[in-house]
Motif scaffolding. Sequence first.
Motif, PDB file in Angstrom:
ATOM      1  N   ASN A 124       1.594   2.598   7.617  1.00  0.00           N
ATOM      2  CA  ASN A 124       1.824   2.654   6.173  1.00  0.00           C
ATOM      3  C   ASN A 124       3.284   2.963   5.834  1.00  0.00           C
ATOM      4  N   LYS A 162      -5.954  -4.135   0.327  1.00  0.00           N
ATOM      5  CA  LYS A 162      -5.818  -3.845   1.759  1.00  0.00           C
ATOM      6  C   LYS A 162      -5.681  -5.112   2.598  1.00  0.00           C
ATOM      7  N   SER A 173      -2.209   4.925  11.755  1.00  0.00           N
ATOM      8  CA  SER A 173      -2.307   4.322  10.425  1.00  0.00           C
ATOM      9  C   SER A 173      -1.199   4.818   9.519  1.00  0.00           C
ATOM     10  N   ALA A 177      -6.740   9.990   7.523  1.00  0.00           N
ATOM     11  CA  ALA A 177      -5.793   9.054   8.126  1.00  0.00           C
ATOM     12  C   ALA A 177      -5.357   9.531   9.509  1.00  0.00           C
TER      13      ALA A 177
END
Length: 476
Positions: A50, A197, A46, A42
């Motif tokens: 999140n 997702k 990102s 990651a």
Amino acid sequence: MAGSPTKRGEEDVTMAQTERTPLLPSKRQDLVEDVYDDYHEASVPSAVFNLSTTIVGAGIMALPATMKVMGLPLGIVTIIVMGILSENSIQIMLRYSRPSGARSYGGLMADAFGQFGRVLVQLCIIINNVGILIVYMIIIGDVLSGSTSDAGKHYTGVLEEWAGGPTWWNDRTFVLFSIAVVVLLPLISFRHVDSLKWTSALSVALAVVFVVIIAGVTVWKLFAGEISWPRLAPDVHDQASFWKLFTVIPVMVTAYICHHNVHPIANELAGTADSSDNKMQHVVRWSMFLCGTIYLFTATFGYLLFGEGTSDDILSNFDTDLGVPFSNVICVIVRISYAVHLMLVFPLLNFSLRLNLDAILFPRATPLAHDTIRFSIITGFLICCVFFGAAIVPNIWIAFQFTGATATVCLGFIFPALVLLKDKPLLATRRDKCEAIIMVILAILSSVVAVTTDVFNLLEPEKQAGTPSGLSRYFL
């Protein structure tokens, strides 16, 4: 042989639910501990995305109502201060996780307080997530079937408008049951978050649509001179109104809660352990800044737009003519978009809720994703609890006060402060410990006041204005 495939496979199942298995599982949730430990892909953007998605949820709907209680300047200050305190508490978690090697919130508490600490934080995550999921259901019901305020004013739901009035198919109970069975149950039946997702990406886009529209409508009316001057100070005219100020704190805490997902996101950051720690600190700062900005815009513009008529759930206010072009279309878009957003976010919180409940009930069982019967029973049980909770709890303000003043305050402030006070790796300074003590005392006091005030208001809903409630009863 010690390295044979058969023996290795048996070890994989045993190790699958260790501290390196995230509370919010990734697509590798069923992999063994040492394989998951090598999963560092990651990026910082990102991770910010999140963590910000974890933070921004139903709490944003109640923030304009906090402005009505606190007044605009104090409300803005409170949002900023709560964001700073939340960031500090997360930084404490990250600071103490490295020496202990903790890969989850439960692991951090277990290192400081043993198995009791682990179970306690798991229970709080369960209570917090159940409360928030109930809030999601309440908001969905408000949007589609309408709601009635404490003052008796009815806010029309989208389905009520389309039907021209109440019918059997837009009844609140029927609508919530249908949504739970047709939409939510299929979504929470996925065993991996990666399967969601695309729905998660859509949910973020819908949340942005809500913020942009409410800001745009408010700015339009400001330039048109149709916005009344906001109240600049709390309306404190008796002890009851004074104690009501404390009920805002749990709502603010709930809006920023994301602590149970900090470790899973940190575990997936690319780089070495040292670089990942540094990156996660930046992730937390950027996420809090981003979400704090969104909250300030939503709370300020929402309160300016509806003033003293601001509902506990601001979506309920979008049932009237806003006084702007295409008002009816805008109202429908706002309400439907955010209701769908909550439906799509619902399974994310359900994942961590389900795993923590399973960990408490079946601590030595095989991984949940490998047991279809146990997975199905727990999933069905949780959706039933949330459905009945949404039918019983009168509004989101009540739900926010109870969960926010108990489990959420513990997760956001009390537990991180207690870890610092325990100071097992001897990292805390005297100043750190003083700040932690103040944090614990303030959190406990605000929680007690909020809960008792809310309990008395529920027990005496028809009390006359000015009658003391909550702790104020004991001082008269």
